[in-house]
Scaffold this motif. Structure first.
Motif, PDB file in Angstrom:
ATOM      1  N   LEU A   1      49.599  40.760  40.284  1.00  0.00           N
ATOM      2  CA  LEU A   1      48.158  40.955  40.136  1.00  0.00           C
ATOM      3  C   LEU A   1      47.621  39.863  39.222  1.00  0.00           C
ATOM      4  N   ILE A   2      46.746  39.048  39.756  1.00  0.00           N
ATOM      5  CA  ILE A   2      46.089  38.005  38.978  1.00  0.00           C
ATOM      6  C   ILE A   2      44.590  38.277  39.067  1.00  0.00           C
ATOM      7  N   ASP A   3      43.954  38.482  37.927  1.00  0.00           N
ATOM      8  CA  ASP A   3      42.527  38.827  37.884  1.00  0.00           C
ATOM      9  C   ASP A   3      42.217  40.011  38.800  1.00  0.00           C
ATOM     10  N   TYR A   4      43.061  41.031  38.746  1.00  0.00           N
ATOM     11  CA  TYR A   4      42.886  42.275  39.496  1.00  0.00           C
ATOM     12  C   TYR A   4      42.936  42.075  41.010  1.00  0.00           C
ATOM     13  N   ARG A   5      43.567  40.983  41.460  1.00  0.00           N
ATOM     14  CA  ARG A   5      43.696  40.727  42.891  1.00  0.00           C
ATOM     15  C   ARG A   5      45.173  40.553  43.217  1.00  0.00           C
ATOM     16  N   TRP A   6      45.600  41.125  44.350  1.00  0.00           N
ATOM     17  CA  TRP A   6      46.974  40.948  44.778  1.00  0.00           C
ATOM     18  C   TRP A   6      47.191  39.471  45.045  1.00  0.00           C
ATOM     19  N   SER A   7      48.266  38.937  44.500  1.00  0.00           N
ATOM     20  CA  SER A   7      48.530  37.506  44.601  1.00  0.00           C
ATOM     21  C   SER A   7      49.986  37.240  44.944  1.00  0.00           C
ATOM     22  N   TYR A   8      50.214  36.107  45.595  1.00  0.00           N
ATOM     23  CA  TYR A   8      51.555  35.671  45.955  1.00  0.00           C
ATOM     24  C   TYR A   8      52.094  34.849  44.792  1.00  0.00           C
ATOM     25  N   VAL A   9      53.129  35.361  44.146  1.00  0.00           N
ATOM     26  CA  VAL A   9      53.677  34.727  42.952  1.00  0.00           C
ATOM     27  C   VAL A   9      54.800  33.780  43.368  1.00  0.00           C
TER      28      VAL A   9
ATOM     29  N   THR B   1      36.577  36.299  50.982  1.00  0.00           N
ATOM     30  CA  THR B   1      35.244  35.864  50.573  1.00  0.00           C
ATOM     31  C   THR B   1      35.072  36.164  49.085  1.00  0.00           C
ATOM     32  N   ASN B   2      33.955  35.730  48.522  1.00  0.00           N
ATOM     33  CA  ASN B   2      33.686  35.979  47.104  1.00  0.00           C
ATOM     34  C   ASN B   2      33.608  37.464  46.771  1.00  0.00           C
ATOM     35  N   ASP B   3      33.258  38.295  47.762  1.00  0.00           N
ATOM     36  CA  ASP B   3      33.187  39.742  47.506  1.00  0.00           C
ATOM     37  C   ASP B   3      34.486  40.440  47.916  1.00  0.00           C
TER      38      ASP B   3
END
Length: 187
Positions: free
Chosen positions: A115-123, A156-158
Motif C-alpha cells: 500500500l503506497i498512499d492508500y493505493r494497492w501498488s506493485y512492490v 484515473t485521478n479519482d
C-alpha cells in the motif's frame, strides 16, 4: 533569629508547595509515588516491541477473517515471516497444476503487493515508492485456500481503473497452524 527561621520555613513551604504532613497524610503521600512508578513501568511496556502474532479475528476461516489477516499481513511486515511457509511453491498462473519450482521464504522477496498512499501498488526491489505501479487486486476463495490475484493497472485521478496491463500474479494462502499462511505464488 526566630523570625529568620519562620521566614525560612515559610519560604520552603511556599517554594515546595508542601504543608506539614499529618499522620493521616502519610499513606496518601506514598500512593502517588507508587502510581508514578507504575506509570513509568507502563510507559516502558508501551515502548516494548509489538506482539509478534495476528489478532484472533484475523486467523478465523471466514472471508472477513481473511480480509483482517491480509490487511495485517500488508500493514505489519514484521509478521510476514511467521505467516509464510518455509518453502513457497511457484506455479503458473494460467495452470496451477504446473509447478515451476520452489523458493524459500528468504528467496521469495519482496512481497509484491503493498500500500503506497492508500493505493494497492506493485512492490519491486530497489525502487522508490513513488515509482511503484498501481495494481488491481481480487481476493477470492479457491476450495480451502484464499487467493489474492493482482495485475498492474492504469487509474484515473479519482482512482477509477481504466485498463490493466502486464502479467497477472497471485498469492495463495492456506490454513495451517490455526491461521493463514502463504504457501504458493502464481506467476
Amino acid at each position: 533569629m526566630r523570625l529568620l527561621r519562620i521566614k525560612t520555613v515559610l519560604f520552603l513551604i511556599f517554594v515546595t508547595g508542601c504543608s506539614a504532613p499529618s499522620h493521616a497524610d502519610k499513606p496518601a503521600a506514598a500512593a502517588p509515588r507508587q502510581q508514578t512508578s507504575q506509570t513509568q513501568n507502563s510507559s516502558k511496556k508501551l515502548e516494548a516491541p509489538a506482539v509478534q502474532s495476528m489478532d484472533a479475528d484475523a486467523c478465523g476461516n471466514s472471508d472477513q477473517d481473511f480480509d483482517n489477516f491480509f490487511n495485517a499481513y500488508i500493514y505489519r511486515p514484521e509478521l510476514r515471516s511467521q505467516y509464510t511457509s518455509p518453502n513457497i511453491e511457484i506455479r503458473q498462473f494460467s495452470d496451477k497444476n504446473k509447478k515451476i519450482g520452489v523458493e524459500t521464504k528468504e528467496q521469495n522477496k519482496p512481497f509484491k503487493i503493498g500500500l503506497i498512499d492508500y493505493r494497492w501498488s506493485y512492490v519491486t526491489p530497489n525502487e522508490k515508492a513513488e515509482k511503484f505501479d498501481k495494481i488491481e487486486i481480487k481476493i477470492h476463495r479457491v476450495d480451502e485456500t484464499m487467493q489474492v490475484d493482482f495485475i498492474r493497472g492504469h487509474y484515473t485521478n479519482d482512482d477509477t481503473l481504466t485498463e490493466t496491463y502486464g502479467a497477472k500474479g497471485a498469492y495463495v494462502f492456506e490454513r495451517k497452524n490455526n491461521c493463514w499462511q502463504l504457501t504458493q505464488e502464481l506467476r
